[in-house]
Scaffold this active site. Structure first.
Site, mmCIF file in Angstrom:
data_model
loop_
_atom_site.group_PDB
_atom_site.id
_atom_site.type_symbol
_atom_site.label_atom_id
_atom_site.label_comp_id
_atom_site.label_asym_id
_atom_site.label_seq_id
_atom_site.Cartn_x
_atom_site.Cartn_y
_atom_site.Cartn_z
ATOM 1 N N ASN A 1 0.865 -1.179 0.000
ATOM 2 C CA ASN A 1 0.000 0.000 0.000
ATOM 3 C C ASN A 1 0.903 1.231 0.000
ATOM 4 O OD1 ASN A 1 -1.820 2.040 0.503
ATOM 5 N ND2 ASN A 1 -2.353 1.367 2.574
ATOM 6 N N LYS B 1 0.049 4.232 -0.251
ATOM 7 C CA LYS B 1 -0.626 5.420 0.308
ATOM 8 C C LYS B 1 -0.375 6.627 -0.610
ATOM 9 C CE LYS B 1 -0.013 3.358 4.802
ATOM 10 N NZ LYS B 1 -0.067 3.520 6.244
ATOM 11 N N HIS C 1 -9.624 0.872 4.847
ATOM 12 C CA HIS C 1 -8.364 1.073 5.564
ATOM 13 C C HIS C 1 -8.627 1.966 6.780
ATOM 14 C CE1 HIS C 1 -4.303 2.348 6.511
ATOM 15 N NE2 HIS C 1 -3.877 1.323 5.787
ATOM 16 N N GLU D 1 -7.062 4.341 7.985
ATOM 17 C CA GLU D 1 -6.851 5.779 7.747
ATOM 18 C C GLU D 1 -8.090 6.403 7.126
ATOM 19 O OE1 GLU D 1 -3.137 5.465 5.621
ATOM 20 O OE2 GLU D 1 -2.119 4.904 7.475
ATOM 21 N N GLY E 1 2.395 2.041 10.834
ATOM 22 C CA GLY E 1 3.364 3.135 10.720
ATOM 23 C C GLY E 1 4.047 3.505 12.029
ATOM 24 N N SER F 1 3.372 -2.287 10.318
ATOM 25 C CA SER F 1 4.818 -2.307 10.585
ATOM 26 C C SER F 1 5.504 -3.619 10.196
ATOM 27 C CB SER F 1 5.091 -1.969 12.049
ATOM 28 O OG SER F 1 4.655 -0.647 12.328
HETATM 29 C C1 PEP Z 1 -0.899 0.066 6.118
HETATM 30 O O1 PEP Z 1 -1.141 1.257 6.189
HETATM 31 O O2 PEP Z 1 -1.690 -0.679 5.511
HETATM 32 C C2 PEP Z 1 0.307 -0.432 6.759
HETATM 33 C C3 PEP Z 1 0.330 -1.692 7.089
HETATM 34 O O3 PEP Z 1 1.325 0.478 6.988
HETATM 35 P P1 PEP Z 1 2.766 0.165 7.616
HETATM 36 O O4 PEP Z 1 3.269 -1.137 7.030
HETATM 37 O O5 PEP Z 1 3.616 1.335 7.205
HETATM 38 O O6 PEP Z 1 2.604 0.055 9.098
#
Ligand code: PEP
Length: 247
Positions: free
Chosen positions: A11, A13, A95, A97, A171, A210
């Protein structure tokens, strides 16, 4: 018992410009003929170019969101039909977010899933609890409630994935331990089977939050983890490939 084909989805983003297509091409070259399903979900403005650049490779292209309607007066929005028209094969929906910043409810996510199905897109439906909810002992209740509310009955017999993404792990560099991941993934699997029957055994349940090269192998080998949804670490081909190779 059948098992899901693993899916590793990146992703991006709101990251990436036209010159970032080089990273996607490097992923396609690096994966070769892997048995793992691999997808990159770039900003929508890059989908058409990326689909062309990756044509014939093992890497699928996906969207990060889609409107619930196909057309209309929705300034700035993108429909599932437009994503499919640009070459997308999958779409991330719900998601955290978007659930947070745009107040997307389970009911809205379920409508978006129907839009994806109308246009042949495979939805990756995201669920996950906040730290506050986990600390209150409500992680399983929240996550299984989101699964029930965000997945319409029309998914029966269709290809889709669920991504468990604890909001507090996205994140942040924090990750749940494997017993915590297994507990939630097990509960999601039971909920899917209650909703869709035994065929739900082949639905990949991705872990997201993460994931990076240094923790991918451990997480990906946890019970009921059928792949990963990767944010930050999907932006660099070398890191994303290392995660794919950890399956
Ligand atoms: C995500 O936003 O789907 C995600 C898993 O982000 P990150 O791997 O950066 O934590």
């Amino acid at each position: 018992m059948k098992s899901p084909t693993p899916l590793i989805a990146g992703n991006w983003k709101m990251n990436g410009l036209a010159n970032s297509l080089a990273e996607a091409k490097a992923v396609a070259q690096g994966v070769g003929a892997t048995q793992v399903r691999v997808a990159i979900c770039p900003p929508s403005i890059l989908i058409a170019q990326m689909s062309e650049a990756l044509a014939g490779s093992k890497v699928l292209v996906g969207g990060q969101d889609a409107h619930a309607d196909d057309t209309g007066a929705f300034t700035g929005d993108i429909s599932a039909e437009m994503l499919a028209d640009a070459g997308a094969k999958l779409v991330i929906l719900g998601h955290s977010e978007r659930r947070d910043a745009y107040r997307e409810s389970d009911a809205l996510v379920a409508k978006k899933v129907l839009a994806a199905l109308r246009h042949g897109l495979e939805p990756i439906i995201c669920v996950g609890e906040t730290l506050e909810q986990r600390n209150a002992g409500k992680a399983l209740e929240v996550v299984t409630g989101q699964v029930r509310g965000s997945l319409p009955a029309e998914l029966k017999g269709k290809a889709f994935a669920v991504a468990y993404e604890p909001v507090w792990a996205i994140g942040t560099g924090l990750t749940p331990n494997n017993p915590q991941i297994e507990e939630v993934h097990g509960a999601i699997r039971e909920t899917l089977k209650a909703m869709f029957g035994e065929e739900a055994e082949v639905v990949p349940i991705l872990y997201g939050g993460s994931v990076k090269p240094s923790n991918a192998a451990e997480i990906l080998h946890a019970r009921e983890v059928g792949g990963a949804l990767v944010g930050g670490a999907s932006l660099k081909a070398a890191d994303f490939l290392a995660i794919i190779q950890a399956v």
